[in-house]
Scaffold this active site. Structure first.
Site, PDB file in Angstrom:
ATOM      1  N   GLU A  35       0.823  -1.214   0.000  1.00 25.34           N
ATOM      2  CA  GLU A  35       0.000   0.000   0.000  1.00 25.34           C
ATOM      3  C   GLU A  35       0.854   1.258   0.000  1.00 25.34           C
ATOM      4  O   GLU A  35       0.534   2.242  -0.664  1.00 25.34           O
ATOM      5  CB  GLU A  35      -0.958   0.002   1.197  1.00 25.34           C
ATOM      6  N   TYR A 118      -5.945   6.500   4.745  1.00 24.11           N
ATOM      7  CA  TYR A 118      -6.152   5.582   3.627  1.00 24.11           C
ATOM      8  C   TYR A 118      -5.426   4.251   3.874  1.00 24.11           C
ATOM      9  O   TYR A 118      -6.011   3.172   3.768  1.00 24.11           O
ATOM     10  CB  TYR A 118      -5.677   6.196   2.288  1.00 24.11           C
ATOM     11  N   ASP A 136      -9.470   5.427  -2.391  1.00 26.87           N
ATOM     12  CA  ASP A 136      -8.318   5.972  -3.115  1.00 26.87           C
ATOM     13  C   ASP A 136      -8.818   6.699  -4.368  1.00 26.87           C
ATOM     14  O   ASP A 136     -10.029   6.839  -4.564  1.00 26.87           O
ATOM     15  CB  ASP A 136      -7.297   4.865  -3.456  1.00 26.87           C
TER      16      ASP A 136
END
Ligand code: SF4
Length: 314
Positions: A35, A118, A136
């Site tokens: 990520e 996030y 996102d």
């Protein structure tokens, strides 16, 4: 369940890419590394780096113990290398505070260095399989088009947009994790920014933007265009690439041919020093610069690739 969920998840079941951080044997730490790498860099560029990285440093403890210059070299051309140092800082905190295991829950995750809302939501969904609202740019674009009838979402995520995204996420943990992965993949592969493939889209029959005749982006004039050539970002990328590949510290004279603008080069070197991406050392030729963490072994230098001419920001 929201009307988008079932068709998008069914599409995902048939079309999801095979990605190593989605494999059953992935670790929570591996998901977090993916990520962080994927935040500014496309999948195709991340995948080989992620594989090599996880082989070399499979756990937070391994990364915590690595030399920063090795970490920056392994980060290579992913761009924005401050992410690499933040990831190592995160690994060190995970070792110091959590015995090397990523903590559970979004609140504990956002307490780690470099982990924003996030990434915390993505790790909760994709590593822990629990309900989270993962938003996102791909997800934002799909929802803006399908639900709001707009070409693109607003430049910045608002709390109203986050709430609306949360309304679509199923309550059930497993279904929610599946939805998050599916809508993100739809945005990456089908509902792309420039050329959406609506004929391949599982929600084309209910997409408000498409049904409205795809009206143009009403915020086009307000969107920031990312300049590149001649910018400090380009200069930083070039200097960082030279420092990564150098067999010895580089003086300003060594760097001048790479970036002849004296003021800009000085500014960029100062910013790399301030960001901890470079350190100043005394060379017998005068002041010089190298990556943090010491000189690299000769055999390691031999493996460093200089063939790829693609430039990325630092
Ligand atoms: S129909 Fe087209 S614009 Fe609408 S969500 Fe699907 S790909 Fe995106």
């Amino acid at each position: 369940m929201h009307a988008l969920v079932e068709p998008v998840v069914a599409w995902f079941d048939a079309h999801a890419r095979e990605l190593p951080w989605r494999h059953a044997d992935r670790t929570a730490w591996g998901v977090l590394v993916s990520e962080v790498m994927l935040q500014q860099t496309p999948v195709a560029r991340v995948e080989p780096v992620w594989r090599a990285w996880m082989q070399r440093w499979p756990t937070a403890a391994d990364l915590a113990a690595a030399r920063p210059d090795d970490v920056l070299r392994a980060w290579g051309r992913l761009g924005y290398p401050r992410r690499a140092l933040r990831l190592q800082e995160c690994a060190r905190v995970v070792v110091a505070r959590h015995d090397g295991d990523l903590p559970d829950g979004e609140a504990a995750l956002v307490d780690l260095p470099g982990i924003g809302t996030y990434t915390a939501a993505a790790v909760t969904a994709f590593a822990r399989g629990r309900r989270a609202v993962v938003v996102d740019t791909n997800v934002r674009r799909v929802l803006a088009r399908a639900l709001e009838g707009r070409a693109l979402p607003a430049p910045h995520l608002s709390s109203a947009e986050l709430r609306r995204a949360g309304d679509v996420v199923p309550e059930d943990d497993a279904a929610s994790a599946r939805w998050n992965a599916a809508v993100m993949e739809l945005g990456a592969l089908v509902c792309t920014a420039r050329s959406p493939r609506c004929d391949a889209c599982p929600v084309a029959d209910r997409c408000r933007w498409r049904l409205a005749g795809m009206p143009p982006d009403e915020l086009a004039g307000r969107r920031r265009r990312q300049a590149w050539h001649g910018t400090d970002r380009q200069a930083r990328g070039r200097v960082m690439a030279a420092l990564r590949d150098a067999a010895h510290p580089l003086t300003d004279g060594d760097l001048a041919p790479l970036w002849p603008e004296d003021d800009q080069r000085a500014r960029v070197l100062a910013s790399l020093l301030a960001d901890g991406l470079a350190v100043a050392v005394d060379d017998d030729r005068g002041p010089a610069y190298r990556l943090p963490g010491g000189p690299v072994a000769a055999e390691e230098r031999a493996t460093l690739s200089t063939a790829d001419a693609v430039e990325l920001p630092a």
